[in-house]
Design a protein around this motif. Sequence first.
Motif, mmCIF file in Angstrom:
data_model
loop_
_atom_site.group_PDB
_atom_site.id
_atom_site.type_symbol
_atom_site.label_atom_id
_atom_site.label_comp_id
_atom_site.label_asym_id
_atom_site.label_seq_id
_atom_site.Cartn_x
_atom_site.Cartn_y
_atom_site.Cartn_z
ATOM 1 N N ALA A 60 9.682 4.872 -2.134
ATOM 2 C CA ALA A 60 10.591 5.289 -2.557
ATOM 3 C C ALA A 60 12.037 4.893 -1.709
ATOM 4 O O ALA A 60 12.704 5.141 -2.266
ATOM 5 C CB ALA A 60 10.161 6.833 -2.843
ATOM 6 N N CYS A 95 -0.652 10.777 1.956
ATOM 7 C CA CYS A 95 -1.657 9.262 0.534
ATOM 8 C C CYS A 95 -2.459 10.450 -0.234
ATOM 9 O O CYS A 95 -2.666 9.628 -1.573
ATOM 10 C CB CYS A 95 -2.400 8.263 1.656
ATOM 11 S SG CYS A 95 -1.749 7.705 2.826
ATOM 12 N N THR A 149 7.218 9.176 -2.857
ATOM 13 C CA THR A 149 6.340 8.136 -1.790
ATOM 14 C C THR A 149 7.031 8.220 -0.665
ATOM 15 O O THR A 149 8.100 8.444 -0.784
ATOM 16 C CB THR A 149 5.622 6.901 -2.398
ATOM 17 O OG1 THR A 149 6.513 5.737 -2.186
ATOM 18 C CG2 THR A 149 5.445 6.572 -3.464
ATOM 19 N N THR A 150 6.336 7.999 0.812
ATOM 20 C CA THR A 150 6.327 8.620 1.958
ATOM 21 C C THR A 150 7.855 6.763 1.853
ATOM 22 O O THR A 150 8.675 7.642 3.513
ATOM 23 C CB THR A 150 5.519 8.805 2.966
ATOM 24 O OG1 THR A 150 5.015 9.655 2.480
ATOM 25 C CG2 THR A 150 6.263 8.962 4.176
ATOM 26 N N ASN A 151 7.356 5.815 1.775
ATOM 27 C CA ASN A 151 7.989 4.903 2.572
ATOM 28 C C ASN A 151 9.047 4.282 1.390
ATOM 29 O O ASN A 151 9.675 3.131 1.178
ATOM 30 C CB ASN A 151 7.560 3.832 3.133
ATOM 31 C CG ASN A 151 6.339 4.744 4.970
ATOM 32 O OD1 ASN A 151 6.660 5.094 5.403
ATOM 33 N ND2 ASN A 151 5.221 5.231 3.985
ATOM 34 N N LEU A 154 0.975 -1.055 -0.190
ATOM 35 C CA LEU A 154 0.051 -0.129 -0.527
ATOM 36 C C LEU A 154 1.125 1.120 -0.303
ATOM 37 O O LEU A 154 1.043 1.449 0.943
ATOM 38 C CB LEU A 154 -0.680 -0.111 0.966
ATOM 39 C CG LEU A 154 -1.931 -0.765 1.620
ATOM 40 C CD1 LEU A 154 -3.056 -0.816 2.879
ATOM 41 C CD2 LEU A 154 -2.862 -0.949 -0.079
ATOM 42 N N ARG A 155 0.947 1.068 -1.559
ATOM 43 C CA ARG A 155 0.610 1.455 -2.121
ATOM 44 C C ARG A 155 2.002 1.847 -3.580
ATOM 45 O O ARG A 155 1.923 1.312 -5.031
ATOM 46 C CB ARG A 155 -0.160 2.510 -3.039
ATOM 47 C CG ARG A 155 -1.620 1.883 -1.807
ATOM 48 C CD ARG A 155 -2.567 3.728 -2.620
ATOM 49 N NE ARG A 155 -1.782 4.774 -2.166
ATOM 50 C CZ ARG A 155 -2.380 6.060 -2.072
ATOM 51 N NH1 ARG A 155 -3.959 5.816 -2.909
ATOM 52 N NH2 ARG A 155 -1.655 7.471 -2.254
ATOM 53 N N ALA A 156 3.326 2.167 -3.039
ATOM 54 C CA ALA A 156 4.402 2.215 -3.790
ATOM 55 C C ALA A 156 4.573 0.804 -5.118
ATOM 56 O O ALA A 156 4.806 1.270 -6.211
ATOM 57 C CB ALA A 156 5.002 2.483 -2.948
ATOM 58 N N GLU A 214 2.656 10.817 -3.378
ATOM 59 C CA GLU A 214 1.734 11.404 -2.304
ATOM 60 C C GLU A 214 2.966 11.427 -1.227
ATOM 61 O O GLU A 214 3.266 12.177 -1.576
ATOM 62 C CB GLU A 214 1.143 10.417 -2.019
ATOM 63 C CG GLU A 214 2.119 8.668 -1.490
ATOM 64 C CD GLU A 214 2.532 8.787 -0.239
ATOM 65 O OE1 GLU A 214 1.758 9.328 0.477
ATOM 66 O OE2 GLU A 214 4.220 8.221 -0.183
#
Length: 235
Positions: free
Chosen positions: A96, A65, A92-94, A23-25, A62
């Motif tokens: 990437a 999100c 993305t936050t996590n 969820l979701r990268a 994001e």
Amino acid sequence: MIDVAFLGTHVRAADTAVVIDVLRATSTITLALASGYERVLVAGSIDEARALRADDRVLAGEVRCARAPGFDLGNSPEETLEPRGSELVLTTTNGAPAIIGSAEVAGEVFAASLLNLEAVAAQVAGGDVLLVCAGTDGHVSIEDVYLAGRLSALLEGERSDGAQVAEAVAAAYPTALQALQASRGAIGLRREGLEADIAFCAQESIVDAVPRLARTVDGVAILELAPKAAAVSES
Ligand code: MLT
């Protein structure tokens, strides 16, 4: 040995790193390449992604999100179904940072999701394999550990204690959707009205695309489709 890093920041040197951010990268990266994007450029920040803007590139990413300001797409896999250019730039936050961190230390890097579960298992030959769970905001996340356990169960080789823990977590949920629904990552998606992404990302083995790190340029991890597993073993 099959081992698990339960957080992206726990990545270590390995022959093969398989990065997981259900969820979701990694679901988005998988579907983007399956849908026809030639490559995905994974950037470490919003600013880095913006600096990569160019003709034929689509910016996706994001913040908590929600779609990053000024970006073309958010981080919903389904947004990539109809490519709007040849390259997707994603931050993305996590997920990437987990990919970029793995690219720095692992010999080979793949991105896994439930969407390409069986294809990834067929692609990863065994040996020294680290299943890297991105986690959510520095916390271990159920959905990533769930997929690590499902993958571990499909791979040949000795399992570390971490891999056995992940397999036990996977066995605790009757369905992938139940694991995803129980997770902290799902809370953020519901908050942003993105609940449909949870069911979408819970689909299993709907594509045979396996994203693989092609190279890293100035800290940007560039992923392209890995050759099909059968072709790899014939060569
Ligand atoms: C992340 O990388 O943090 C996630 O993919 C967040 C999200 O679901 O957009």
